[in-house]
Structures are given as C-alpha cells and as structure tokens.
Enzyme design. Sequence first.
Site, PDB file in Angstrom:
ATOM      1  CG  ASN A 124      -1.737   1.206   1.424  1.00  0.00           C
ATOM      2  OD1 ASN A 124      -1.816   2.032   0.508  1.00  0.00           O
ATOM      3  ND2 ASN A 124      -2.364   1.350   2.576  1.00  0.00           N
ATOM      4  CD1 TRP A 125       3.537   0.988  -2.744  1.00  0.00           C
ATOM      5  CD2 TRP A 125       3.484   1.979  -4.759  1.00  0.00           C
ATOM      6  NE1 TRP A 125       4.218   0.186  -3.624  1.00  0.00           N
ATOM      7  CE2 TRP A 125       4.206   0.760  -4.873  1.00  0.00           C
ATOM      8  CE3 TRP A 125       3.321   2.775  -5.894  1.00  0.00           C
ATOM      9  CZ2 TRP A 125       4.762   0.328  -6.082  1.00  0.00           C
ATOM     10  CZ3 TRP A 125       3.872   2.341  -7.101  1.00  0.00           C
ATOM     11  CH2 TRP A 125       4.584   1.126  -7.190  1.00  0.00           C
ATOM     12  CE  LYS A 126      -0.093   3.349   4.800  1.00  0.00           C
ATOM     13  NZ  LYS A 126      -0.218   3.505   6.228  1.00  0.00           N
ATOM     14  CG  HIS A 153      -5.934   1.547   5.131  1.00  0.00           C
ATOM     15  ND1 HIS A 153      -5.533   2.486   6.053  1.00  0.00           N
ATOM     16  CD2 HIS A 153      -4.877   0.717   4.938  1.00  0.00           C
ATOM     17  CE1 HIS A 153      -4.272   2.229   6.404  1.00  0.00           C
ATOM     18  NE2 HIS A 153      -3.853   1.166   5.740  1.00  0.00           N
ATOM     19  CD  GLU A 180      -3.282   5.270   6.847  1.00  0.00           C
ATOM     20  OE1 GLU A 180      -3.236   5.364   5.611  1.00  0.00           O
ATOM     21  OE2 GLU A 180      -2.360   4.759   7.527  1.00  0.00           O
ATOM     22  CD  GLU A 217      -3.571  -2.965   7.245  1.00  0.00           C
ATOM     23  OE1 GLU A 217      -2.444  -3.165   6.824  1.00  0.00           O
ATOM     24  OE2 GLU A 217      -4.219  -1.938   7.003  1.00  0.00           O
ATOM     25  N   GLY A 260       2.151   1.914  10.787  1.00  0.00           N
ATOM     26  CA  GLY A 260       3.071   3.039  10.654  1.00  0.00           C
ATOM     27  C   GLY A 260       3.734   3.441  11.955  1.00  0.00           C
ATOM     28  CB  SER A 293       5.117  -2.025  11.930  1.00  0.00           C
ATOM     29  OG  SER A 293       4.595  -0.741  12.193  1.00  0.00           O
ATOM     30  N   GLY A 331       2.798  -1.292   4.347  1.00  0.00           N
ATOM     31  CA  GLY A 331       2.805   0.136   4.043  1.00  0.00           C
ATOM     32  C   GLY A 331       4.232   0.612   3.799  1.00  0.00           C
ATOM     33  N   GLY A 332       4.849   1.156   4.841  1.00  0.00           N
ATOM     34  CA  GLY A 332       6.174   1.784   4.727  1.00  0.00           C
ATOM     35  C   GLY A 332       7.202   0.938   3.986  1.00  0.00           C
TER      36      GLY A 332
HETATM   37  C1  PEP Z   1      -0.878  -0.094   6.006  1.00  0.00           C
HETATM   38  O1  PEP Z   1      -0.962   1.091   5.765  1.00  0.00           O
HETATM   39  O2  PEP Z   1      -1.736  -0.859   5.560  1.00  0.00           O
HETATM   40  C2  PEP Z   1       0.257  -0.556   6.806  1.00  0.00           C
HETATM   41  C3  PEP Z   1       0.210  -1.759   7.275  1.00  0.00           C
HETATM   42  O3  PEP Z   1       1.292   0.334   7.010  1.00  0.00           O
HETATM   43  P1  PEP Z   1       2.712   0.016   7.714  1.00  0.00           P
HETATM   44  O4  PEP Z   1       3.238  -1.266   7.116  1.00  0.00           O
HETATM   45  O5  PEP Z   1       3.564   1.175   7.391  1.00  0.00           O
HETATM   46  O6  PEP Z   1       2.453  -0.144   9.174  1.00  0.00           O
END
Ligand code: PEP
Length: 254
Positions: A9-11, A95, A97, A167, A173, A213, A234-235
Amino acid sequence: MKKQFIAGNWKMNLTLDEAGDLARKLYVELDNSSAVDIGVFPAFVFLRDICDIFHGNKVYVGAQNMYLEKSGAFTGEVSGGMLRDVGCTHVIIGHSERRTIFLETNSVINSKIKAALSCGLKPIVCVGEKQEERDADKTYEVVGDQLSEGLAGLTSEEAGELTIAYEPVWAIGTGKTATPEQANEVHTFIRNTIKSKYDVDTAQSIRIQYGGSVNSKNADELLGQPEIDGALVGGASLESGSFLDIVSAAGRLS
Ligand code: PEP
C-alpha cells in the site's frame, strides 16, 4: 498451505517518476514464478502508468479506495468501473485511515465491497482494533462487528472473492508490530467468524493478511504463523529491497 499474498500500500507517497522507478525495479527483480501473489496499490493518478509497466504480469495493481456509486455527480470520487478501465484488478476497502480520517462506517464499507464485486474488482477488506479497544478487551467485538456489518448480504461465493487484512490500528506506521501470536489469535477469530457466517470451505479458502509495520526483519516470523496468509505492507513497500525481502519470506513458505 495457501499461496501467500503480499500487497504494498503506497498510500499518498511518491512522485510519478519515483512510482515508475519502483514498479520497474519490481518488474525486473521478480521472477515469473507464481509461488506468491503480489500486488501494489499506488495513488489513483499513477494507476494507469503502473498498470502499463506490469502489463498484467507478475504483479496485480489495485487502488487504495473507490466510491460506491457507478457514476454521476460525485465530485472528486473514482468508481470501480474506472479502476477496471485503467487495468486494476484489486481495491483496498476500509483501510483504518479511511475509517478514522474520512469517517467511513462499516455500512459504507459494505456498499463499497458490493460495488467493487459488481464490477469484477477483488477487494482487500481491512479490519482491526484501536489501541484503546485492545486495552479494553474489545478486539473481538470490534473486529466481529467490522466483519458482520462489512460483509452483510454477501453470498459465500462473493465472500470467497475477498482478502481480509487484519491491521491492528496501533501497529500501522508505528513500528510497533503485533506479536506473531497476537496476530495469529485474531486471524483464527476472523477465520472462525467466516466459518460460522458462511461455511468451512469459504473460511479455509479466504486469505487473511496481516498488516502493521511488517518489514524484512519480522516477515518470516509473522508469515510463518498458521493462520497468516500474507501481508499488507505500508512503509516497507516503498523501497524495492525491503518489499522484495518480504516477498522472498513468503516464497520460502510456499
Ligand atoms: C498499512 O498502511 O496498511 C500498513 C500496514 O502500514 P505500515 O506497514 O507502514 O504499518
């Protein structure tokens, strides 16, 4: 063991050039083996370019969100049909967010899942509790409600098209990962919920990703849990090396 599904997920990150470079690196580095399913989820405006880079090979491309109507006066929104039009096969729905910043409810998420399925997109449906909900021992209540309201009215055939991403919001994050045992426990709860709502076959075939994470250091242990069928990253998906390490960790389990 099911085929693992690793999704990035590049957000709201990267420029067009950076997104293209990342996609090209992945395309070059990934072999043609189909041991692991891989997906990337760039920002809307990059989708067409990223679909062109993969041209239907090696990596699924999807959006991070979509609107629940097919077309019309919904300024700023993007429909599932438009996503299909540019080559997307998947879409992330619900998600955390979207839930917290854009106030999406389980009912809106339910409509979006139905809209996605009706135009042939495969949804990754995100569920997960906040820290205060976990502290108050409400994890199963919250995730149970997200599943029963989010999946309301779906047939077992439709539910079989979904990937669920567990999640925990407190792990997204933050660098704070759920322990493999904590994640596996909630995954078991999700699978049992699907079993009681539908049937054993649907529960066994649906893939449940962990997200929060995930990185190249913790991927082996998390993905090695019996109920974890992949990761939503994500990251660590913004850099080809760390994303490919996670894909390799999944490949070792196949
Ligand atoms: C996400 O945004 O779905 C996510 C899991 O982010 P991160 O891996 O950065 O925690």
